[in-house]
Design a protein around this motif. Structure first.
Motif, PDB file in Angstrom:
ATOM      1  N   VAL A  34     -16.096 -19.179  19.136  1.00 30.88           N
ATOM      2  CA  VAL A  34     -16.351 -17.500  19.447  1.00 30.88           C
ATOM      3  C   VAL A  34     -15.150 -16.590  18.770  1.00 30.88           C
ATOM      4  CG1 VAL A  34     -16.650 -15.796  21.068  1.00 30.88           C
ATOM      5  CG2 VAL A  34     -17.306 -18.067  21.559  1.00 30.88           C
ATOM      6  N   LYS A  36     -15.447 -13.026  18.546  1.00 37.88           N
ATOM      7  CA  LYS A  36     -15.337 -11.766  18.652  1.00 37.88           C
ATOM      8  C   LYS A  36     -13.975 -11.149  18.991  1.00 37.88           C
ATOM      9  CE  LYS A  36     -16.357 -12.288  23.660  1.00 37.88           C
ATOM     10  NZ  LYS A  36     -17.253 -12.676  24.643  1.00 37.88           N
ATOM     11  N   ILE A  79     -23.723 -13.601  20.762  1.00 41.33           N
ATOM     12  CA  ILE A  79     -23.717 -14.098  22.245  1.00 41.33           C
ATOM     13  C   ILE A  79     -23.902 -12.814  23.068  1.00 41.33           C
ATOM     14  CG2 ILE A  79     -22.680 -16.422  22.208  1.00 41.33           C
ATOM     15  CD1 ILE A  79     -19.949 -14.669  22.434  1.00 41.33           C
ATOM     16  N   ARG A 131     -22.987 -10.510  35.542  1.00 41.45           N
ATOM     17  CA  ARG A 131     -23.257  -9.966  34.142  1.00 41.45           C
ATOM     18  C   ARG A 131     -24.517 -10.243  33.488  1.00 41.45           C
ATOM     19  NH1 ARG A 131     -18.786 -10.837  29.345  1.00 41.45           N
ATOM     20  NH2 ARG A 131     -20.380 -12.135  28.612  1.00 41.45           N
ATOM     21  N   GLU A 132     -24.869 -10.897  32.679  1.00 43.64           N
ATOM     22  CA  GLU A 132     -26.173 -11.130  32.049  1.00 43.64           C
ATOM     23  C   GLU A 132     -26.880 -12.288  32.516  1.00 43.64           C
ATOM     24  OE1 GLU A 132     -23.148 -12.068  30.698  1.00 43.64           O
ATOM     25  OE2 GLU A 132     -23.657 -13.298  28.754  1.00 43.64           O
ATOM     26  N   ASN A 160     -23.333 -17.720  31.693  1.00 45.56           N
ATOM     27  CA  ASN A 160     -22.158 -17.341  31.561  1.00 45.56           C
ATOM     28  C   ASN A 160     -21.275 -17.059  32.730  1.00 45.56           C
ATOM     29  OD1 ASN A 160     -20.191 -16.442  29.230  1.00 45.56           O
ATOM     30  ND2 ASN A 160     -20.184 -14.604  30.419  1.00 45.56           N
ATOM     31  N   ASN A 199     -18.237 -20.715  28.942  1.00 49.08           N
ATOM     32  CA  ASN A 199     -16.918 -20.109  27.960  1.00 49.08           C
ATOM     33  C   ASN A 199     -15.847 -20.892  28.206  1.00 49.08           C
ATOM     34  OD1 ASN A 199     -15.712 -18.919  30.238  1.00 49.08           O
ATOM     35  ND2 ASN A 199     -17.418 -17.568  30.205  1.00 49.08           N
ATOM     36  N   SER A 200     -14.519 -20.665  27.932  1.00 47.36           N
ATOM     37  CA  SER A 200     -13.534 -21.277  28.083  1.00 47.36           C
ATOM     38  C   SER A 200     -13.182 -21.603  29.343  1.00 47.36           C
ATOM     39  CB  SER A 200     -12.311 -20.664  27.317  1.00 47.36           C
ATOM     40  OG  SER A 200     -12.403 -20.482  26.176  1.00 47.36           O
ATOM     41  N   ARG A 220     -19.353 -22.223  24.522  1.00 52.31           N
ATOM     42  CA  ARG A 220     -19.114 -21.362  23.691  1.00 52.31           C
ATOM     43  C   ARG A 220     -17.658 -20.780  23.962  1.00 52.31           C
ATOM     44  NH1 ARG A 220     -23.167 -19.962  27.040  1.00 52.31           N
ATOM     45  NH2 ARG A 220     -21.823 -18.396  27.833  1.00 52.31           N
ATOM     46  N   LEU A 221     -16.854 -21.227  23.035  1.00 48.91           N
ATOM     47  CA  LEU A 221     -15.195 -21.077  23.206  1.00 48.91           C
ATOM     48  C   LEU A 221     -14.580 -20.239  22.250  1.00 48.91           C
ATOM     49  CD1 LEU A 221     -14.443 -24.886  23.751  1.00 48.91           C
ATOM     50  CD2 LEU A 221     -14.977 -23.243  25.301  1.00 48.91           C
ATOM     51  N   GLY A 222     -14.004 -19.170  22.902  1.00 48.61           N
ATOM     52  CA  GLY A 222     -12.988 -18.354  22.112  1.00 48.61           C
ATOM     53  C   GLY A 222     -11.583 -18.466  22.563  1.00 48.61           C
ATOM     54  N   GLU A 223     -11.289 -17.766  23.543  1.00 51.49           N
ATOM     55  CA  GLU A 223      -9.981 -17.790  24.090  1.00 51.49           C
ATOM     56  C   GLU A 223      -9.018 -19.187  23.903  1.00 51.49           C
ATOM     57  OE1 GLU A 223      -9.196 -15.522  27.801  1.00 51.49           O
ATOM     58  OE2 GLU A 223      -7.331 -16.604  27.948  1.00 51.49           O
ATOM     59  N   PRO A 231      -8.907 -18.724  30.868  1.00 47.70           N
ATOM     60  CA  PRO A 231      -9.155 -17.459  31.169  1.00 47.70           C
ATOM     61  C   PRO A 231      -9.013 -17.166  32.784  1.00 47.70           C
ATOM     62  CG  PRO A 231     -11.069 -18.071  29.763  1.00 47.70           C
ATOM     63  CD  PRO A 231     -10.157 -19.290  30.000  1.00 47.70           C
ATOM     64  N   TYR A 340      -5.503 -11.945  25.658  1.00 49.70           N
ATOM     65  CA  TYR A 340      -6.845 -11.927  25.008  1.00 49.70           C
ATOM     66  C   TYR A 340      -7.024 -10.226  24.927  1.00 49.70           C
ATOM     67  CZ  TYR A 340     -11.821 -13.136  24.062  1.00 49.70           C
ATOM     68  OH  TYR A 340     -12.886 -12.822  23.335  1.00 49.70           O
TER      69      TYR A 340
HETATM   70  C1  LIG Z   1     -16.974 -13.903  25.086  1.00 51.40           C
HETATM   71  C2  LIG Z   1     -17.674 -14.972  25.455  1.00 51.40           C
HETATM   72  C3  LIG Z   1     -17.642 -16.219  25.358  1.00 51.40           C
HETATM   73  C4  LIG Z   1     -16.451 -16.797  25.071  1.00 51.40           C
HETATM   74  O1  LIG Z   1     -15.421 -16.685  26.231  1.00 51.40           O
HETATM   75  P1  LIG Z   1     -14.079 -17.234  25.900  1.00 51.40           P
HETATM   76  O2  LIG Z   1     -13.446 -17.218  27.404  1.00 51.40           O
HETATM   77  O3  LIG Z   1     -13.212 -16.356  24.966  1.00 51.40           O
HETATM   78  O4  LIG Z   1     -13.988 -18.580  25.783  1.00 51.40           O
HETATM   79  C5  LIG Z   1     -18.912 -17.158  25.652  1.00 51.40           C
HETATM   80  N1  LIG Z   1     -19.966 -16.557  26.050  1.00 51.40           N
HETATM   81  C6  LIG Z   1     -20.077 -15.307  26.059  1.00 51.40           C
HETATM   82  C7  LIG Z   1     -21.798 -14.774  26.326  1.00 51.40           C
HETATM   83  C8  LIG Z   1     -19.246 -14.234  25.797  1.00 51.40           C
HETATM   84  O5  LIG Z   1     -19.397 -12.962  26.235  1.00 51.40           O
END
Ligand SMILES: *Cc1c(COP(=O)(O)O)cnc(C)c1O
Length: 369
Positions: A34, A36, A79, A131-132, A160, A199-200, A220-223, A231, A340
């Motif tokens: 991810v 973003k 996402i 959330r969604e 999520n 996510n993370s 789906r991994l960002g942080e 997180p 973050y």
């Molecule tokens: C931001 C987001 C992620 C990634 O989240 P991290 O905590 O950064 O891994 C995954 N899925 C959705 C829908 C997000 O909005």
């Protein structure tokens, strides 16, 4: 080099990614990286790809377009539910998107047909973080409607947690999600290509001892890949590095000053918890350092100073720092770690220059001249 400046160690992002991808692969879980928080930076995206992610994901079509323009042609997932006003750009730039509204999927369908493309839909399911996502009882009916849409491929379901209300993706939540996925596959007599568990915040579950992964085959991994952190706790995950990003600000004033303000006191524009007025009780002089960094450059509440410095507060353009040991001169740069939210704000700020370091040549914590 100019300040403020964000130094980005691409080698550490790649190493974090490799570590997590290699731990999840034996569990049958693929990763979308991810981007973003990095504003869709193509350099960061390529580091994630070198680290082994199966694809990329971003919440903004602008960021996806930026990656496409730089020649990145892997699978990219949007996402956030597409805005109706951006449907055409979404179909153009993204292979698939997270969805929870039939009106949006209908618009995606019409646009995909118009563009002679197929657009993937990951149907988001609400599991309690609020959330969604659609409610579990609506999955079956929604899938029937999606399957009737031309130009759209239902790639699977996703969920999520941990983002709005901090609901932890633990074994019981993930077991619930797996059984929803299995039921939905049975009812629609299809096999999902993607069952995207989160996510993370899902990593402590997925990599924890005795985890039952069930039907989940994607995260789906960002942080975690960018900052190395979980997180839900802010702690660094085992085997990961949390120094891929560092923010440098330049000292613009350095003086011994009284530690207590004088005069009648009112509110200040950025009067948040971060502005440590507690120091009012102290009468002694303190070594006060002004750094050219503020809310326009980062989230001052999310940056960490090096040892020997404490942040006292921030406004739009000034960060007030107390030097605990020695008083730096005007001119040197001070290095800060980032949360973050601080990373997101710094990547987004036009005032912060971005410096990509391919290998380990990071600048020292306080750099003179
Ligand atoms: C931001 C987001 C992620 C990634 O989240 P991290 O905590 O950064 O891994 C995954 N899925 C959705 C829908 C997000 O909005």
């Amino acid at each position: 080099m100019s300040a403020p400046r964000l130094e980005i160690r691409l080698d550490l992002i790649e190493a974090n990614t490799r570590t997590i991808v290699d731990q999840l692969a034996p569990l049958g879980i693929a990763v979308s990286g991810v981007t973003k928080a990095a504003l869709g930076s193509p350099e960061v995206a390529r580091a994630l790809l070198r680290g082994g992610v199966a694809g990329l994901a971003d919440s903004r079509v602008e960021n996806i377009e930026r990656m496409r323009a730089s020649g990145i042609n892997c699978e990219i997932l949007l996402i956030r539910s597409p805005m109706l006003s951006q449907v055409s750009r979404v179909v153009q730039a993204a292979d698939a998107s997270c969805n929870s509204e039939l009106s949006v999927m209908t618009a995606l369908s019409e646009e995909a047909v118009r563009q002679h493309k197929r657009h993937g839909v990951l149907l988001m399911v609400e599991l309690g973080d609020l959330r969604e996502g659609i409610l579990a009882e609506d999955i079956h009916c929604m899938i029937e409607r999606i399957q009737a849409l031309a130009g759209i491929t239902l790639i699977g379901i996703g969920t999520n947690l941990a983002c709005q209300n901090g609901v932890i993706p633990d074994q019981s939540k993930m077991a619930e999600f797996s059984s929803l996925a299995r039921e939905a596959e049975l009812q629609s007599s299809s096999t999902f290509r993607m069952v995207s568990g989160g996510n993370s915040a899902n990593l402590p579950w997925a990599l924890g001892e005795g985890a039952i992964i069930g039907r989940v085959d994607h995260l789906r991994l960002g942080e975690s890949l960018l900052l190395g952190t979980d997180p839900t706790t802010g702690s660094v995950l085992p085997g990961l590095r949390n120094n891929a990003f560092a923010l440098f600000g330049e000292v613009i004033e350095s003086k011994l000053k009284p530690s207590r303000p004088w005069g009648a006191l009112g509110r200040t524009t950025f009067d948040t918890a971060n502005n440590a007025r507690a120091c009012r009780s102290r009468l002694d002089a303190r070594k006060s350092v002004l750094v050219a960094l503020g809310h326009q450059d980062t989230d001052p509440g999310g940056i960490g100073p090096p040892a020997g410095f404490a942040i006292l507060g921030a406004s739009s353009d000034h960060l007030v720092v107390e030097a605990l040991d020695w008083l730096p001169q005007v001119g040197p740069e001070i290095r800060f770690g980032l949360s973050y939210s601080a990373l997101l704000r710094s990547m987004t700020s036009p005032f912060v220059s971005k410096e990509y370091l391919p290998r380990g040549v990071a600048t020292p914590v306080v750099k003179c001249g």
